[in-house]
Every structure is written in C-alpha cells, then in structure tokens.
Design a protein around this motif. Structure first.
Motif, PDB file in Angstrom:
ATOM      1  N   ASN A  72       2.237   1.731  -3.343  1.00 30.09           N
ATOM      2  CA  ASN A  72       1.166   2.273  -4.193  1.00 30.09           C
ATOM      3  C   ASN A  72       0.938   3.958  -3.901  1.00 30.09           C
ATOM      4  O   ASN A  72       0.665   4.732  -4.886  1.00 30.09           O
ATOM      5  N   ASP A  81       0.830  -1.311  -0.190  1.00 26.49           N
ATOM      6  CA  ASP A  81      -0.058   0.080   0.000  1.00 26.49           C
ATOM      7  C   ASP A  81       0.902   1.168   0.023  1.00 26.49           C
ATOM      8  O   ASP A  81       0.367   2.077  -0.687  1.00 26.49           O
ATOM      9  N   LEU A 123      -2.050   1.659 -14.533  1.00 29.96           N
ATOM     10  CA  LEU A 123      -1.968   0.287 -13.682  1.00 29.96           C
ATOM     11  C   LEU A 123      -1.776   0.651 -12.038  1.00 29.96           C
ATOM     12  O   LEU A 123      -2.603   0.133 -11.396  1.00 29.96           O
ATOM     13  N   PRO A 124      -1.134   1.530 -11.651  1.00 36.89           N
ATOM     14  CA  PRO A 124      -1.199   1.939  -9.999  1.00 36.89           C
ATOM     15  C   PRO A 124      -2.718   2.098  -9.422  1.00 36.89           C
ATOM     16  O   PRO A 124      -2.943   1.883  -8.393  1.00 36.89           O
ATOM     17  N   MET A 125      -3.361   2.678 -10.277  1.00 37.07           N
ATOM     18  CA  MET A 125      -4.547   3.207  -9.891  1.00 37.07           C
ATOM     19  C   MET A 125      -5.509   1.909  -9.772  1.00 37.07           C
ATOM     20  O   MET A 125      -6.654   2.063  -8.984  1.00 37.07           O
ATOM     21  N   LEU A 126      -5.296   0.662 -10.124  1.00 38.66           N
ATOM     22  CA  LEU A 126      -6.145  -0.364 -10.084  1.00 38.66           C
ATOM     23  C   LEU A 126      -5.968  -0.964  -8.583  1.00 38.66           C
ATOM     24  O   LEU A 126      -6.740  -1.664  -8.280  1.00 38.66           O
ATOM     25  N   TYR A 127      -4.878  -0.714  -7.874  1.00 35.52           N
ATOM     26  CA  TYR A 127      -4.513  -1.220  -6.628  1.00 35.52           C
ATOM     27  C   TYR A 127      -4.626  -0.005  -5.524  1.00 35.52           C
ATOM     28  O   TYR A 127      -4.425  -0.243  -4.406  1.00 35.52           O
ATOM     29  N   THR A 128      -5.269   1.104  -5.882  1.00 37.71           N
ATOM     30  CA  THR A 128      -5.380   2.108  -4.856  1.00 37.71           C
ATOM     31  C   THR A 128      -6.864   1.959  -4.116  1.00 37.71           C
ATOM     32  O   THR A 128      -7.516   1.417  -4.614  1.00 37.71           O
ATOM     33  N   HIS A 129      -6.747   2.641  -2.938  1.00 40.48           N
ATOM     34  CA  HIS A 129      -7.963   2.567  -2.112  1.00 40.48           C
ATOM     35  C   HIS A 129      -8.813   3.484  -2.539  1.00 40.48           C
ATOM     36  O   HIS A 129     -10.078   3.305  -2.197  1.00 40.48           O
ATOM     37  N   ARG A 130      -8.474   4.516  -3.211  1.00 43.84           N
ATOM     38  CA  ARG A 130      -9.283   5.741  -3.538  1.00 43.84           C
ATOM     39  C   ARG A 130     -10.100   5.250  -4.544  1.00 43.84           C
ATOM     40  O   ARG A 130     -10.005   4.236  -5.396  1.00 43.84           O
TER      41      ARG A 130
END
Lengths: 406, 255
Positions: free
Chosen positions: B87, B84, B111-118
């Motif tokens: 990320n 996290d 790609l990184p936005m696939l794994y954000t909590h936002r």
C-alpha cells in the motif's frame, strides 16, 4: 475505525450495484422475520382476547362442578354427575366467610318463541347474584331478583341475540317468551358481550331463576354447577380449599375416595385456555424461525457466489494494500447489511400483515416489542453467522491467484 | 550507496511445490535497483521473471534470500505487513489494467487510499486522485467508467492509481501487453515522463522494442539473471510518436 467506515462504504456501493440481487437475497430474511412477527402478533392477540374473555367471566370466580374429572379411574363429564344440590350452594354461602356471591346453575337448551318468531338457544338457570358475579349488566329493563328466585317466578332476562331474533325492532320488556312452551315474562335484556374464545355467541342466551328452571323446565333437583365469587384474589386459593372440605364433608366422602365434584378457579380456566393457543403460537413461531434460517442460508449462498464472482476485485484490492481483515470486513458488512435491511423490512411487513389481518379478517393481533427486538437480533446474528464463512473465504484468498482469476 | 537502493535482492530463491514436483522458479537472483532507475526485466515465459516480479511486488515471499525494499527488510514480514508495504511503497500496473468495473476513473484512483493509515478526508483523497489523473493526462475523464475508456486510457487510470500513494517504486507487469503499438508507445511516454520526474520504475516485458524505452535491461533465463545491461540507444517515446505520425501522413498523402 476509518477503515471500518471505508469498508461500509464499499459494501453499500456493492449492494447498490446489484439492486435486484440484493433485494431477492433480502426477501428470504424479509419473509422469515415477517412470518415470525405475524404469527407472534396473532398469537399474542389471541392470548389477549382469551384473557379479556376469562376476565369477562367475572372477577375472583370459582366454579364448582358436579362430577369429577376422574372418579375411581372412570372419567365423567363436567356437571353430569348430579351430586350437587341447592343445599350445597346454600351451605357454601352460609359457612364460608370469604364468599360474596353464589349462583347455583342449571343449563338446558331448547326452542324459545315469541309471537310468530322462534329461536333455538341456551337456557341458564341462575340466582340473582349471577349478573353481578359475571359483571353483566342489563341494557334494558331490570334483572330478576332474589324474590323472583324464591317465588319460582316465570321471569326471564334475555341476551341481545335472542332479543334481536324474537323481538326485531320492538321493546321486549314485559312481553311473553315461551321457553319450551312454558310462558315467561321478559324483564330485562342483557348488554351485549359478543363472541367468546371458542367462537360462541355469548348473547345467544336466556337467563331465568334456577328454581324456575329446575321445577318448570327440567324437573330435576341436582345442580350442574355452582358459581362462587370470592371477596378478593388473595383468598381464592383458601376459599377453593374450604369449598372442597365443606363439600367432601357434606357428601360424606371418606379420605380414601376421590371427590365427586370439581372446584376450578378462574386462573386454572385461563391457564388451560391459553395453554393451547400458546403451544400453537410457539409451533408457528418455530416454523417461521426455520424460514429465517433458510433466509440466512440464502444470504450465505449469494455471498459465496459474490466472493467467487469478485475474486479479481479482491485480488486488486489486496494488491493495492487491503489486508485480509479489510476484505473480510467488506463482505461481512455486506452480509449484515443485507440481513439488517431485510430484518427491518420484515418487521414492517410483519406489522403491516398483522394490521391487515385485524382490518380485513377481524383477527385480534398485538405485536410485542420484545419479539421485534428478538427478530432484529436474530437477523443480525443470521447475517454475521452466514456471512462469516464467505467473508473468511474471501479474506484468505492469495492475491496472485485472485489477480489471475478469470 | 546503500541508502540509494530502492530494491536490493540478495540470493533470492523461490521453490513451488506443485503436487510432488518441486519447481525451482528463481534460483539465486541478486539485484540492486537504485532510485530513479527505469528497468525492464525480460525473458521468455518460464524464465522466472513473473515470479521475481511477484516477490519484488511483495505479493509473494521468497523461499530463501534477503529482500530490502526502500531500506526495509521485507523477507520476514507476514501477510498483513506485506499488504501495508504494498500500500505504501509500491504502485502496481498490470497487463489487464485490473480496474474495478462500474466504478469511475476517479474512484479507481482513490482505491489505495482506502487502505492507508494516513488520515485523509474524503476531499483530500479526491484531490490526490485528481492530481494523479492529471499526471497521466486523464483529468477530463475522471468520471468515466472503465468501459467508456479506451485500453490506453484504462492503463493510464491504472498508472494514476499506482501513483496516488506516492510509492517508492512503480511496478509494471507487461503494461503494454494488451495494447496496440502506438498506444504502447504512448504509455511508455507516460512512464518516461514519470521517470524523468524521479520515479523509480521496474517493468516486466518480453517485447524487445518496448524494453528500448527503458534505461536498463535485465534478462533472465531459467531462474537466473543472464544479462544486465544499460540501454545504449534509448528510444524517446515523443520522438517515436512524431515519426509514426509523419509516416502515417506520408501514407495518406501518397496517391
């Protein structure tokens, strides 16, 4: 939830990128599921057919055969012992309350002829009740009567196949049929019943009064069997028991000795007949299930290759923040998607194959919905089971190692 | 003062266990990097700079010592928590670009936005990624695949990907290692522009001339920092490119 959705998108995209490979991987599952569905459909179809044919024997039918399956440790054949007599049949009719129809039966086979045509067929000697017990109406003419039986008349009701062979294009009613050279008059033609579960042509038959058969053809006084019809399904067991007691008494069988006859109900006949086909079906379904597992191993294999091949990709994803769980989900979804799509295609293929077999080979099939559900569940479970190991392997990769992987 | 430090390393040690041999890769590094800095970590291979980089990038954990990243102590976090942090706080740029092949530049940047909590809608993700690509001057190539792009362009996509989650820190591991000298200068130009906008950049390099484009050079040897200096004669990428162009013209004009 959003991450699951994202993982789903990634997985689908990865599968789309390798369409050929995805399809070949699925093929294992497709074949497995299709095989299960097809064999089960065939088995179910055969079972339904057997049941229909058992029902066509007539309703609430009890068969009494002379001889017993085991008598004093020695096996004797059905109808061969010569222990049943016409008086036995009359006693059953007279003394057992729930009996609505009785037909003493003798059988023989032989040459039948009319004009220049001749044919080898089975000859049944029956009572007039036979046609109602077996629910077998005549298509032409009339069945023979109680009077014909009592008068030992030389009348015959012939099956559709015999009619076709001996009287092609003619009306057989009133014509002479020579049964083993004895002339009989054709009074009726039976409605066609088709083939039975053993592949015999049920229409290849000549039915004559049992009295005529015994006196004019066979010269014997014993019966092969007695067909009894009970008034309703609820009294079959009781009637069966009463027949047994009556016959033991009439044959003076002491309690320490076995019956010299056998009483079978339609239910027992049906059970015996379906037992074999069910065993066969389960065996085939088992083999098909093995192929489903083989398909699952195929998925595991490809997923393992895929994990190795995409080690760097996994590293990149982890570097930008994918958790182990995200990576695992991605590969698990890929495996489950493969097996689920494979399962769906397999069902289509299986149902299609069943339909095709019915269409081209005339084999009866019926696809039970339960088995479709079972195969769907099976393929999903196969996907999860065999996808889990590669997915876990991927999720446990070390990001640094994975990034360095060539 | 404390709040201004993006990276604060306190006596960091890293020991690898390879078979029976213990390798002491980093032996007590303390370092503070503040917001808006542009640092090059230099050293020969085996100096421990890559190990230190992996620790700073939260790809690896130190054996001993404390690491505060943007005010958070990350030395005790588990694998998922580190993921996290990577990320949200860190953007990576690698020597080998590390783009996903058969995936467009835009998708790579997303790609990184696939794994954000936002919570971001697909359209918002797209807009963010496009903005990041614009920042590195590659908006027109958003729908190209990596194999349709030059090395310099691929590295720009990687930089866009690193920027897309607004990280506190941009980490670059030999970002010019696979590029020719002119493209290297172009990429350094991109870094300088980003740094001018206030983004903190830490890069590892062994090329001295590349290090001259940064503001501060940290030199490592045998797992320790041996030199930590501000760059005095800092090179401007734009000027250097201009000079190169003139030289090339001169060569072409000469008979």
């Amino acid at each position: 939830m959003r991450r699951v959705l994202a993982a789903f998108k990634i997985a689908l995209r990865a599968l789309f990128r390798n369409k050929t490979r995805a399809f070949l991987t699925m093929l294992g599952i497709i074949c497995g599921v299709a095989a299960v569905i097809t064999t089960v459909s065939l088995g179910q179809g055969a079972k339904a057919q057997i049941e229909a044919q058992i029902a066509s024997l007539g309703q609430n039918v009890i068969q009494v055969g002379s001889g017993s399956v085991t008598r004093g440790g020695i096996h004797t054949g059905w109808g061969s012992a010569g222990t049943l007599t016409i008086e036995d049949a009359e006693a059953i009719q007279r003394e057992i309350p729930g009996v609505v129809g009785v037909s003493p039966e003798v059988r023989t086979s032989g040459q039948v002829a009319a004009g220049n045509a001749n044919w080898f067929t089975q000859v049944l000697g029956e009572s007039a009740d036979y046609f109602s017990i077996r629910q077998w109406p005549v298509a032409l003419g009339e069945p023979f009567t109680e009077q014909d039986v009592r008068s030992v008349n030389k009348v015959a009701v012939i099956g559709a196949t015999v009619a076709d062979q001996l009287y092609p294009g003619e009306d057989p009613i009133g014509k002479v049929i020579r049964i083993r050279n004895a002339p009989f008059i054709v009074v009726g033609v039976l409605a066609s019943k088709g083939f039975n579960m053993f592949g015999q042509d049920q229409d290849d038959v000549v039915v004559i009064p049992y009295t005529s058969a015994m006196k004019r053809l066979l010269g014997q006084t014993s019966l092969r069997s007695i067909i009894v019809q009970a008034a309703g399904p609820e009294i079959i067991a009781l009637t069966q028991q009463q027949i047994t007691e009556l016959l033991r008494q009439r044959h003076r069988i002491t309690p320490d000795r076995d019956d010299d006859f056998t009483v079978r109900t339609q239910q027992e006949i049906a059970e015996r007949a379906t037992e074999a086909s069910e065993t066969m079906r389960n065996l085939l379904a088992g083999v098909a299930a093995v192929s489903l597992i083989v398909g699952g191993i195929g998925i595991m294999n490809i997923m393992l290759v895929s994990v190795t091949e995409r080690t760097r990709e996994i590293g990149i994803r982890m570097a930008v923040g994918a958790r182990g769980r995200d990576v695992m989900l991605q590969f698990l979804i890929e495996a489950v998607t493969l097996s689920a799509i494979g399962g769906a295609l397999g069902i289509l293929a299986g149902v299609g194959a069943s339909k095709w077999l019915t269409y081209s080979q005339g084999w009866p099939t019926a696809t039970p919905l339960g088995w479709i559900l079972i195969s769907v569940c099976c393929s999903a479970v196969v996907g999860i089971l065999f996808g889990f190991y590669p997915a876990r392997k991927a999720s446990q990769l070390d990001p640094i190692e994975a990034l360095r992987y060539e | 003062m404390e709040t201004n430090a993006v990276i604060r390393l306190e006596d960091i040690h890293k020991v690898y266990q390879t078979g029976e041999v213990e390798v002491h890769a980093v032996r007590g590094v303390s370092l503070e990097i503040r917001r808006g800095e542009f640092v090059a970590i230099m050293g020969a291979s085996g100096s421990g700079k890559s190990t230190l980089m992996n620790i700073i990038g939260c790809l690896d954990r130190s054996t001993r010592g404390r690491y505060l990243l943007d005010g958070t102590d990350v030395s005790e976090l588990d694998r998922d928590e580190l993921a996290d942090i990577r990320n949200q706080k860190i953007g990576f740029v690698f020597q080998g670009f590390n783009l996903l092949s058969r995936t467009t530049a835009l998708e790579n940047a997303e790609l990184p936005m696939l794994y954000t909590h936002r919570r971001l809608s697909g359209r918002e993700q797209r807009e963010h990624a496009l903005k990041a690509l614009e920042l590195v001057g590659l908006a027109k190539r958003a729908h190209h695949h990596p194999n349709q792009l030059s090395g310099g362009q691929q590295q720009r996509v990687a930089i866009a990907r690193a920027l897309v989650n607004d990280p506190a820190l941009l980490l670059a591991d030999e970002p010019t290692g696979n590029l020719d000298s002119q493209t290297s200068i172009e990429i350094m130009g991109v870094f300088q522009r980003l740094n001018d906008q206030g983004i903190t950049i830490v890069m590892v390099t062994h090329e001295l001339d590349i290090a001259h484009y940064t503001k501060r050079n940290v030199i490592m040897r045998d797992g320790r920092i041996v030199q930590d200096v501000q760059v005095e004669k800092r090179l401007k990428a734009d000027e250097e490119l201009e000079r190169l162009r003139r030289e090339q013209q001169a060569v072409q004009l000469a008979p």
